[in-house]
Scaffold this active site. Structure first.
Site, mmCIF file in Angstrom:
data_model
loop_
_atom_site.group_PDB
_atom_site.id
_atom_site.type_symbol
_atom_site.label_atom_id
_atom_site.label_comp_id
_atom_site.label_asym_id
_atom_site.label_seq_id
_atom_site.Cartn_x
_atom_site.Cartn_y
_atom_site.Cartn_z
ATOM 1 N N ARG A 157 34.651 34.519 37.356
ATOM 2 C CA ARG A 157 35.670 33.730 37.785
ATOM 3 C C ARG A 157 36.726 33.913 36.596
ATOM 4 O O ARG A 157 37.304 32.487 36.246
ATOM 5 C CB ARG A 157 35.358 32.562 38.174
ATOM 6 C CG ARG A 157 34.235 32.288 39.253
ATOM 7 C CD ARG A 157 35.001 32.782 40.421
ATOM 8 N NE ARG A 157 34.142 32.594 41.731
ATOM 9 C CZ ARG A 157 33.134 33.444 41.744
ATOM 10 N NH1 ARG A 157 33.155 34.965 41.109
ATOM 11 N NH2 ARG A 157 32.270 33.331 43.104
ATOM 12 N N SER A 225 35.106 26.225 46.218
ATOM 13 C CA SER A 225 34.359 25.572 45.085
ATOM 14 C C SER A 225 35.237 25.190 44.114
ATOM 15 O O SER A 225 36.217 25.533 43.587
ATOM 16 C CB SER A 225 33.637 26.686 44.264
ATOM 17 O OG SER A 225 32.822 27.425 45.354
ATOM 18 N N GLU A 321 36.760 24.962 38.675
ATOM 19 C CA GLU A 321 37.462 26.577 39.090
ATOM 20 C C GLU A 321 38.703 26.391 39.715
ATOM 21 O O GLU A 321 39.568 27.542 39.668
ATOM 22 C CB GLU A 321 36.346 26.991 40.050
ATOM 23 C CG GLU A 321 36.576 28.322 40.703
ATOM 24 C CD GLU A 321 35.628 28.865 41.487
ATOM 25 O OE1 GLU A 321 34.291 28.902 41.127
ATOM 26 O OE2 GLU A 321 35.739 29.780 42.632
HETATM 27 C C1 LIG Z 1 36.967 27.915 52.114
HETATM 28 C C2 LIG Z 1 37.247 28.724 50.729
HETATM 29 C C3 LIG Z 1 36.203 29.495 50.195
HETATM 30 C C4 LIG Z 1 36.466 30.209 48.864
HETATM 31 N N1 LIG Z 1 35.342 31.183 48.767
HETATM 32 C C5 LIG Z 1 35.646 31.906 47.470
HETATM 33 C C6 LIG Z 1 34.391 32.548 47.090
HETATM 34 O O1 LIG Z 1 33.621 32.795 47.730
HETATM 35 N N2 LIG Z 1 34.534 33.465 45.839
HETATM 36 C C7 LIG Z 1 35.731 33.165 45.065
HETATM 37 O O2 LIG Z 1 36.015 33.691 43.920
HETATM 38 N N3 LIG Z 1 36.839 32.159 45.463
HETATM 39 C C8 LIG Z 1 36.668 31.833 46.607
HETATM 40 N N4 LIG Z 1 37.620 30.714 47.044
HETATM 41 C C9 LIG Z 1 38.960 30.554 46.097
HETATM 42 C C10 LIG Z 1 39.878 31.350 46.355
HETATM 43 O O3 LIG Z 1 39.917 31.718 47.719
HETATM 44 C C11 LIG Z 1 40.519 32.532 45.697
HETATM 45 O O4 LIG Z 1 40.558 32.364 44.214
HETATM 46 C C12 LIG Z 1 41.558 33.257 46.072
HETATM 47 O O5 LIG Z 1 41.639 34.515 45.548
HETATM 48 C C13 LIG Z 1 42.885 32.647 45.633
HETATM 49 O O6 LIG Z 1 44.071 33.085 46.433
HETATM 50 P P1 LIG Z 1 45.391 32.555 46.800
HETATM 51 O O7 LIG Z 1 46.369 33.866 47.047
HETATM 52 O O8 LIG Z 1 45.139 31.628 47.702
HETATM 53 O O9 LIG Z 1 45.591 32.029 45.111
HETATM 54 P P2 LIG Z 1 46.508 31.098 44.722
HETATM 55 O O10 LIG Z 1 45.730 29.497 44.995
HETATM 56 O O11 LIG Z 1 47.819 30.981 45.349
HETATM 57 O O12 LIG Z 1 46.698 31.247 42.956
HETATM 58 C C14 LIG Z 1 45.362 31.188 42.275
HETATM 59 C C15 LIG Z 1 45.680 31.458 40.958
HETATM 60 O O13 LIG Z 1 46.064 32.940 40.859
HETATM 61 C C16 LIG Z 1 47.591 32.840 40.559
HETATM 62 N N5 LIG Z 1 48.374 33.750 41.325
HETATM 63 C C17 LIG Z 1 48.205 34.163 42.551
HETATM 64 N N6 LIG Z 1 48.860 35.133 42.929
HETATM 65 C C18 LIG Z 1 49.210 35.668 41.807
HETATM 66 C C19 LIG Z 1 50.047 36.984 41.412
HETATM 67 N N7 LIG Z 1 50.642 37.688 42.404
HETATM 68 N N8 LIG Z 1 50.357 37.169 40.177
HETATM 69 C C20 LIG Z 1 49.834 36.488 39.212
HETATM 70 N N9 LIG Z 1 49.074 35.287 39.386
HETATM 71 C C21 LIG Z 1 49.004 34.723 40.777
HETATM 72 C C22 LIG Z 1 48.173 31.618 40.400
HETATM 73 O O14 LIG Z 1 49.020 31.338 39.731
HETATM 74 C C23 LIG Z 1 46.890 30.794 40.304
HETATM 75 O O15 LIG Z 1 46.658 30.325 39.198
HETATM 76 C C24 LIG Z 1 37.448 30.102 48.263
HETATM 77 C C25 LIG Z 1 38.505 29.229 48.521
HETATM 78 C C26 LIG Z 1 38.274 28.460 49.701
HETATM 79 C C27 LIG Z 1 39.439 27.599 50.472
#
Ligand SMILES: Cc1cc2nc3c(=O)[nH]c(=O)nc-3n(C[C@H](O)[C@H](O)[C@H](O)COP(=O)(O)OP(=O)(O)OC[C@H]3O[C@@H](n4cnc5c(N)ncnc54)[C@H](O)[C@@H]3O)c2cc1C
Length: 333
Positions: A157, A225, A321
């Site tokens: 992570r 998480s 996380e």
């Molecule tokens: C129900 C649920 C289940 C999940 N299960 C998992 C799992 O099994 N495994 C897991 O690893 N995660 C899991 N996650 C967490 C999440 O889905 C991941 O971390 C996902 O990659 C976040 O994507 P996002 O676009 O929503 O990120 P955001 O929340 O929009 O951003 C997350 C981080 O990435 C940065 N970021 C986003 N886009 C960019 C970009 N283009 N360039 C630079 N930085 C950027 C942001 O600044 C922030 O720091 C889960 C979340 C939920 C709600």
């Protein structure tokens, strides 16, 4: 680049849906607009790993760069994907095309651009297993750079993008996927799949497990998480397993031991525990939810309560996380 200057409700832009507002939201639709990215902007994908605890005073850049291009070589597929593509749609798209490997990572919410940031992982796979390089806009050097897998410094992570959140904006992720598919079935419930197993069997099973176990953020607002699984030394593990013989654990290649943060929290009977509108999910103790009307203060109080009782009972410091933001930027608990 389209810009919103009116006060915008951030509850629709993060899956925990706290009632925060922002003044300055910029939508980045193509690479040509990178020069306009403010140096102090928070970069947002789908908001599924981000919680806006208060109104946000800095600019927000929502990355929406789209496009998927597949090329094939003799032994692998090269797949170039715009950072704004939806992660789960990419997994489905590749599976349909007969390009296999990402199926264990199905149904993880969010964008492709955020996937390398915390090196998303599930059911024995991590996205870094398939990344060739990541194309970024370097906000410090003001130029486009290709960052190799090694330079991404992927960990559990973790990545260089997570360590230096204000430096790079991910625009494209370039995947290298071997044509010779190897199923990854080491995770408990996947082991039970009938042989011979196909990538689509794994995909469907992962979707079924996740749908049964995890709250759908569209129905129950959450950010997945909330805490990372802690990694502890062998001596600490020996002390704990004597006190908690049923405690699950995973041995890492480094010799350290990874514990299940969800089990540690659940074992303290915290499922359903609530402060204001923030609660520990009834089925999955690692997930905190907005059970209705939660405020940022409720989330912080609940998370701090969990941190302190976990520390009192196990002597372990959990680490968030999720990315927590107050009005000026990222904060820790
Ligand atoms: C129900 C649920 C289940 C999940 N299960 C998992 C799992 O099994 N495994 C897991 O690893 N995660 C899991 N996650 C967490 C999440 O889905 C991941 O971390 C996902 O990659 C976040 O994507 P996002 O676009 O929503 O990120 P955001 O929340 O929009 O951003 C997350 C981080 O990435 C940065 N970021 C986003 N886009 C960019 C970009 N283009 N360039 C630079 N930085 C950027 C942001 O600044 C922030 O720091 C889960 C979340 C939920 C709600």
């Amino acid at each position: 680049m389209s810009e919103t200057k009116i006060s915008t409700d951030l509850s629709t832009l993060h899956t925990f849906r706290l009632p925060a507002k922002a003044q300055d939201i910029i939508f980045l639709d193509s690479q040509e607009q990178v020069n306009d990215i403010p140096s102090d902007a928070y970069i947002l994908g789908g908001g599924s790993n981000t919680i806006f605890l208060t109104d946000f005073k800095k600019p927000i850049v929502c990355v929406r760069v789209k496009g998927i291009k597949v090329r094939q070589a003799k032994e692998h597929w090269s797949v170039k994907v715009g950072a704004g593509e939806d992660w789960h749609n990419l997994v489905l798209f590749l599976n349909k095309k007969g390009i296999h490997g990402l199926e264990n990572l199905a149904l993880i919410p969010g964008t492709v651009g955020a996937a390398p940031v915390q090196n998303i992982g599930a059911y024995g796979r991590e996205v870094s297993d398939f990344i060739d390089y990541v194309q970024v806009w370097d906000r410090q050097e003001r130029k486009l750079v290709n960052v190799s897998t090694v330079d991404c410094q992927f960990g559990y992570r973790d990545s260089i993008f997570k360590q230096y959140p204000m430096r790079w904006v991910i625009l494209e992720v370039h995947f290298l996927i071997p044509k010779l598919w190897q199923p990854e079935l080491s995770y408990g419930e996947l082991k039970a799949l009938n042989q011979p197993v196909s990538a689509t069997d794994i995909l469907n099973k992962v979707i079924a497990i996740r749908t049964a176990k995890l709250p759908d953020p569209k129905v129950i607002p959450n950010a997945g998480s909330f805490f990372k699984n802690p990694v502890i030394s062998r001596s600490k593990y020996s002390e704990l397993i004597e006190r908690f013989p049923t405690m699950p654990y995973f041995e890492l290649a480094t010799g350290e031991i990874k514990l299940a943060a969800g089990w540690l929290i659940d074992h303290l009977n915290l499922k359903g525990f609530k402060i204001g509108g923030a609660a520990v999910h009834m089925q999955q103790a690692l997930v905190l939810i907005n059970s209705g009307g939660a405020t940022g203060a409720d989330v912080v109080k609940l998370a701090r309560h969990i941190l302190s009782v976990v520390y009192e009972n196990y002597g372990i410091e959990l680490e968030a996380e999720v990315r927590l933001l107050d009005e000026k930027g990222l904060v820790s608990l």
